[in-house]
Motif scaffolding. Structure first.
Motif, PDB file in Angstrom:
ATOM      1  N   ASP A  51       0.819  -1.205   0.000  1.00  0.00           N
ATOM      2  CA  ASP A  51       0.000   0.000   0.000  1.00  0.00           C
ATOM      3  C   ASP A  51       0.857   1.261   0.000  1.00  0.00           C
ATOM      4  OD1 ASP A  51      -2.219  -1.590   0.073  1.00  0.00           O
ATOM      5  OD2 ASP A  51      -2.516  -1.433   2.229  1.00  0.00           O
ATOM      6  N   ALA A  52       0.387   2.274  -0.726  1.00  0.00           N
ATOM      7  CA  ALA A  52       1.052   3.573  -0.760  1.00  0.00           C
ATOM      8  C   ALA A  52       0.170   4.577  -0.038  1.00  0.00           C
ATOM      9  CB  ALA A  52       1.299   4.004  -2.197  1.00  0.00           C
ATOM     10  N   TYR A  53       0.807   5.482   0.711  1.00  0.00           N
ATOM     11  CA  TYR A  53       0.060   6.444   1.516  1.00  0.00           C
ATOM     12  C   TYR A  53       0.612   7.855   1.337  1.00  0.00           C
ATOM     13  CZ  TYR A  53      -1.659   2.378   4.129  1.00  0.00           C
ATOM     14  OH  TYR A  53      -2.235   1.183   4.490  1.00  0.00           O
ATOM     15  N   LEU A  54      -0.296   8.810   1.454  1.00  0.00           N
ATOM     16  CA  LEU A  54       0.081  10.201   1.631  1.00  0.00           C
ATOM     17  C   LEU A  54      -0.143  10.566   3.091  1.00  0.00           C
ATOM     18  CD1 LEU A  54      -1.275  12.404  -1.308  1.00  0.00           C
ATOM     19  CD2 LEU A  54       1.104  11.964  -0.701  1.00  0.00           C
ATOM     20  N   LEU A  55       0.799  11.270   3.657  1.00  0.00           N
ATOM     21  CA  LEU A  55       0.650  11.816   4.999  1.00  0.00           C
ATOM     22  C   LEU A  55       0.124  13.234   4.831  1.00  0.00           C
ATOM     23  CD1 LEU A  55       1.123  11.389   8.044  1.00  0.00           C
ATOM     24  CD2 LEU A  55       3.447  12.268   7.708  1.00  0.00           C
ATOM     25  N   VAL A  56      -1.106  13.456   5.242  1.00  0.00           N
ATOM     26  CA  VAL A  56      -1.776  14.749   5.105  1.00  0.00           C
ATOM     27  C   VAL A  56      -1.803  15.387   6.487  1.00  0.00           C
ATOM     28  CG1 VAL A  56      -3.924  15.902   4.445  1.00  0.00           C
ATOM     29  CG2 VAL A  56      -3.164  13.862   3.198  1.00  0.00           C
ATOM     30  N   TRP A  57      -1.311  16.615   6.629  1.00  0.00           N
ATOM     31  CA  TRP A  57      -1.033  17.118   7.970  1.00  0.00           C
ATOM     32  C   TRP A  57      -1.156  18.630   8.091  1.00  0.00           C
ATOM     33  CZ3 TRP A  57       3.186  20.453   8.147  1.00  0.00           C
ATOM     34  CH2 TRP A  57       4.008  20.434   7.022  1.00  0.00           C
ATOM     35  N   SER A  58      -1.287  19.067   9.330  1.00  0.00           N
ATOM     36  CA  SER A  58      -1.230  20.488   9.646  1.00  0.00           C
ATOM     37  C   SER A  58      -0.682  20.658  11.062  1.00  0.00           C
ATOM     38  CB  SER A  58      -2.606  21.147   9.551  1.00  0.00           C
ATOM     39  OG  SER A  58      -3.516  20.582  10.480  1.00  0.00           O
TER      40      SER A  58
END
Length: 259
Positions: A248-255
């Protein structure tokens, strides 16, 4: 804003600058900034704070800057920066603009170069230095402690763990101490901190990834004093050409938002 679809000749010129895989996938045409959960908070900052300077670091073609301005962020408070000016100049071709019709200041430089951005501690008190004229800037150093919003997408994952830590420190030093000031973005992540099994297509190097939990720990307690920021980090599963071979490939979406 002009067309978002480059022709074949433009694509060839773009990839000649640097063969980033995200460019080959036309990721820049998806206006990623507006898909981030913190985007509404970001736009509100621009409405509420008269001097809310916004920096897009690693801005590439300037597509996210253009989207933010189109959605109401004050253009006079926006500045963009990247290692090379080639992509920014190509952005004018892609969007059918000129420096006169789209006069957002662009500052070329290496964020790891202390002559471009002095390495200073994280700021917790208002800066005694005046807010600089954005159009006169030749480096990021005068902006230390003055920026209300920093966007950094598809950027952190270009570096190893040590450099990611340094980059986070440097970004934090630029941020205004005012509550609500923010750093936000997205990049490659995974469920556990460490190297991906896939190598970079361009260099053959392994990509170092943070997990959502290690990313929170980095910002809240290491980069900023514990409890001084609110960190949101989510792993979003994405379809990638190499996922069948590497999992699986993931994006880390953050603030990261000052409290």
């Amino acid at each position: 804003m002009g067309t978002l679809v480059p022709d074949r000749g433009e694509c060839y010129v773009i990839l000649q600058v640097h063969q980033y895989p995200c460019i080959g996938r036309f990721a820049f045409a998806k206006l990623q900034i507006s898909r981030l959960p913190a985007y509404s908070h970001f736009l509100q900052l621009g409405k509420d704070r008269r001097t809310a300077i916004f920096l897009d670091i690693g801005c590439c073609f300037g597509n996210d800057v253009r989207k933010a301005i189109a959605d109401g962020y004050p253009r006079d408070n926006v500045v963009a920066s990247d290692l090379r000016s080639d992509f920014w100049n190509l952005g004018h071709e892609l969007f059918r603009s000129t420096p006169e019709t789209f006069p957002v200041p662009f500052i070329q430089g290496d964020v790891f170069d202390s002559s471009f951005l002095a390495r200073t501690p994280t700021v917790y008190a208002p800066s005694l230095n005046p807010i600089p004229d954005l159009r006169s800037l030749t480096s990021l150093t005068p902006l230390i402690g003055h920026i209300f919003a920093i966007h950094a997408s598809a950027f952190f994952h270009l570096f190893n763990e040590e450099k990611q830590y340094e980059l986070a420190q440097r970004m934090a030093s630029l941020l205004s101490p005012e509550p609500g000031s923010m750093i936000f973005g997205s990049h490659v992540g995974q469920t556990h901190k460490g190297f991906r099994t896939a190598r970079r297509a361009t260099s053959g190097e392994y990509i170092f990834c943070h997990s959502d939990e290690s990313w929170k720990e980095l910002w809240d307690g290491q980069i900023f004093k514990e409890g001084k920021v609110r960190v949101d980090a989510q792993l979003v599963r994405v379809d990638r050409p190499d996922s069948s071979q590497t999992g699986d490939a993931y994006l880390l979406v953050w603030s990261v938002i000052r409290v």
